[in-house]
Design a protein around this motif. Sequence first.
Motif, PDB file in Angstrom:
ATOM      1  N   THR A   1       9.834  -5.636  -3.281  1.00 28.35           N
ATOM      2  CA  THR A   1      10.368  -6.582  -2.848  1.00 28.35           C
ATOM      3  C   THR A   1       9.279  -7.620  -2.306  1.00 28.35           C
ATOM      4  N   VAL A   2       8.038  -7.613  -2.763  1.00 27.08           N
ATOM      5  CA  VAL A   2       7.088  -8.498  -2.848  1.00 27.08           C
ATOM      6  C   VAL A   2       6.867  -8.808  -1.199  1.00 27.08           C
ATOM      7  N   GLY A   3       6.542  -7.867  -0.272  1.00 27.37           N
ATOM      8  CA  GLY A   3       6.354  -8.363   1.105  1.00 27.37           C
ATOM      9  C   GLY A   3       7.184  -8.035   1.996  1.00 27.37           C
ATOM     10  N   ASP A   4       8.633  -7.791   1.517  1.00 28.87           N
ATOM     11  CA  ASP A   4       9.885  -8.067   2.586  1.00 28.87           C
ATOM     12  C   ASP A   4      10.025  -6.601   3.202  1.00 28.87           C
ATOM     13  N   ARG A   5      10.342  -5.670   2.456  1.00 34.29           N
ATOM     14  CA  ARG A   5      10.909  -4.338   2.831  1.00 34.29           C
ATOM     15  C   ARG A   5       9.569  -3.336   2.871  1.00 34.29           C
ATOM     16  N   GLU A   6       8.355  -3.932   2.556  1.00 28.87           N
ATOM     17  CA  GLU A   6       7.366  -3.265   2.478  1.00 28.87           C
ATOM     18  C   GLU A   6       6.826  -2.801   3.906  1.00 28.87           C
ATOM     19  N   VAL A   7       7.173  -3.660   4.838  1.00 28.70           N
ATOM     20  CA  VAL A   7       6.898  -3.454   6.209  1.00 28.70           C
ATOM     21  C   VAL A   7       7.387  -1.995   6.681  1.00 28.70           C
ATOM     22  N   GLU A   8       8.439  -1.633   6.108  1.00 27.31           N
ATOM     23  CA  GLU A   8       8.814  -0.217   6.535  1.00 27.31           C
ATOM     24  C   GLU A   8       8.238   0.814   5.693  1.00 27.31           C
ATOM     25  N   ASP A   9       7.235   0.685   4.639  1.00 22.84           N
ATOM     26  CA  ASP A   9       6.379   1.398   4.282  1.00 22.84           C
ATOM     27  C   ASP A   9       5.149   1.570   5.169  1.00 22.84           C
ATOM     28  N   LEU A  10       4.638   0.394   5.457  1.00 17.87           N
ATOM     29  CA  LEU A  10       3.598   0.409   6.544  1.00 17.87           C
ATOM     30  C   LEU A  10       3.836   1.152   7.561  1.00 17.87           C
ATOM     31  N   ALA A  11       4.874   0.818   8.094  1.00 14.16           N
ATOM     32  CA  ALA A  11       5.388   1.481   9.404  1.00 14.16           C
ATOM     33  C   ALA A  11       5.453   3.001   9.178  1.00 14.16           C
ATOM     34  N   ALA A  12       5.904   3.567   8.071  1.00 20.87           N
ATOM     35  CA  ALA A  12       5.747   5.001   8.035  1.00 20.87           C
ATOM     36  C   ALA A  12       4.394   5.514   7.849  1.00 20.87           C
ATOM     37  N   ALA A  13       3.524   4.699   7.198  1.00 22.31           N
ATOM     38  CA  ALA A  13       1.983   5.312   7.213  1.00 22.31           C
ATOM     39  C   ALA A  13       1.494   5.126   8.563  1.00 22.31           C
ATOM     40  N   VAL A  14       1.907   4.249   9.485  1.00 20.16           N
ATOM     41  CA  VAL A  14       1.274   4.059  10.747  1.00 20.16           C
ATOM     42  C   VAL A  14       1.863   5.586  11.603  1.00 20.16           C
ATOM     43  N   ARG A  15       3.161   5.569  11.547  1.00 20.08           N
ATOM     44  CA  ARG A  15       3.632   6.787  12.240  1.00 20.08           C
ATOM     45  C   ARG A  15       3.178   8.263  11.763  1.00 20.08           C
ATOM     46  N   TRP A  16       2.584   8.105  10.593  1.00 22.26           N
ATOM     47  CA  TRP A  16       2.037   9.390   9.996  1.00 22.26           C
ATOM     48  C   TRP A  16       0.568   9.495  10.691  1.00 22.26           C
ATOM     49  N   ALA A  17      -0.140   8.383  10.797  1.00 17.26           N
ATOM     50  CA  ALA A  17      -1.494   8.272  11.452  1.00 17.26           C
ATOM     51  C   ALA A  17      -1.431   8.856  12.946  1.00 17.26           C
ATOM     52  N   ARG A  18      -0.246   8.410  13.654  1.00 21.23           N
ATOM     53  CA  ARG A  18      -0.007   8.910  14.967  1.00 21.23           C
ATOM     54  C   ARG A  18       0.478  10.315  14.934  1.00 21.23           C
ATOM     55  N   ALA A  19       1.250  10.830  14.134  1.00 23.30           N
ATOM     56  CA  ALA A  19       1.473  12.273  14.011  1.00 23.30           C
ATOM     57  C   ALA A  19       0.293  13.170  13.749  1.00 23.30           C
ATOM     58  N   LEU A  20      -0.727  12.485  13.000  1.00 26.37           N
ATOM     59  CA  LEU A  20      -1.699  13.357  13.018  1.00 26.37           C
ATOM     60  C   LEU A  20      -2.631  13.355  14.248  1.00 26.37           C
ATOM     61  N   GLY A  21      -2.433  12.634  15.203  1.00 22.73           N
ATOM     62  CA  GLY A  21      -2.915  12.569  16.513  1.00 22.73           C
ATOM     63  C   GLY A  21      -3.851  11.451  16.694  1.00 22.73           C
ATOM     64  N   HIS A  22      -3.892  10.534  15.979  1.00 24.84           N
ATOM     65  CA  HIS A  22      -4.753   9.326  16.247  1.00 24.84           C
ATOM     66  C   HIS A  22      -4.083   8.548  17.259  1.00 24.84           C
ATOM     67  N   ARG A  23      -4.649   8.059  18.158  1.00 29.63           N
ATOM     68  CA  ARG A  23      -4.441   7.320  19.385  1.00 29.63           C
ATOM     69  C   ARG A  23      -4.517   6.053  19.118  1.00 29.63           C
ATOM     70  N   ARG A  24      -5.710   5.563  18.139  1.00 25.49           N
ATOM     71  CA  ARG A  24      -6.197   4.119  17.775  1.00 25.49           C
ATOM     72  C   ARG A  24      -5.756   4.180  16.335  1.00 25.49           C
ATOM     73  N   VAL A  25      -5.059   2.873  16.033  1.00 20.61           N
ATOM     74  CA  VAL A  25      -4.768   2.726  14.519  1.00 20.61           C
ATOM     75  C   VAL A  25      -4.891   1.340  14.185  1.00 20.61           C
ATOM     76  N   ALA A  26      -5.841   0.973  13.171  1.00 19.76           N
ATOM     77  CA  ALA A  26      -5.960  -0.188  12.724  1.00 19.76           C
ATOM     78  C   ALA A  26      -5.215  -0.622  11.290  1.00 19.76           C
ATOM     79  N   THR A  27      -4.576  -1.649  11.205  1.00 21.42           N
ATOM     80  CA  THR A  27      -4.076  -1.990   9.653  1.00 21.42           C
ATOM     81  C   THR A  27      -4.728  -2.833   9.253  1.00 21.42           C
TER      82      THR A  27
END
Length: 287
Positions: free
Chosen positions: A102-128
Amino acid sequence: MTPGPEAECAASCVPSITSSGHRVCLLTADGVRIEAAHTPRRARSEADPAACADTPAIVLAHGFTGALERPALRRAAAAFSQHADVITFSFRGHGGSGGRSTVGDREVEDLAAAVRWARALGHRRVATVGFSMGGSVVLRHAALHGQGEHGERTDAHPDTVVAVSAPARWYYRGTAAMRRLHWVITRPTGRLVSRLGLRTRIHPDDWDPVPLSPTEAAGLIAPTPLLVVHGDRDPYFPLDHPRMLMSAADPATAELWIERGFGHAENAAAPELLGRIGEWITAHTPA
């Protein structure tokens, strides 16, 4: 028959461990399967998961037509892995991920899933860190999931945001490169060329509603640290774009780098520039 991207990504939902990290398939909040990979910081081993808590993670959001396996993104991941664990993924409609872009619209959900995975792996600090289209996505993601005045902090919030070669406004056609891109996105023939030649599948529907613009999002990110990086030879977005982003951002928490000789996004980012961005993230991602 050759399996499509949905089947490829579904097959990768069983986590695979490699010498350089591991890969999974993430499910977004709106039900799209996204391929993703985790690469540990060079100074630590994947076999030491307890170190995740003390090691920052950098989540990379590629540009339009990019993907997890593209050489430019892999080069960026290797550079950033000198400073942090790195998570890469393919946006919807790109590479082995499902759905359509969707060229930048719903892609926010993709990034959110990746950040949640980073936190699930144990990372307390996450940069995008986002490039081009990914730059607009990290800005909107921070506004929607961050800790600004108008946004609630969620489990997908970023602690630091870097937008590289990002547009400031939608529907920009002021350069030849962007006019070609709009032809690809808006015309059936262009979408066919994108699918067959670029392995990027584009959703045919117009935005409804039009998403928050990158400039509007930039004004909602503080107090999260923000770095805007742009090249003075960018063939897509001239320098009024980063300046518009900075004019909307809080000057107390945002910084602008105009890079001499730099072109556009991850394809043009030199190792020296990526290294400096990694150092900035390390210094500005709160413990």
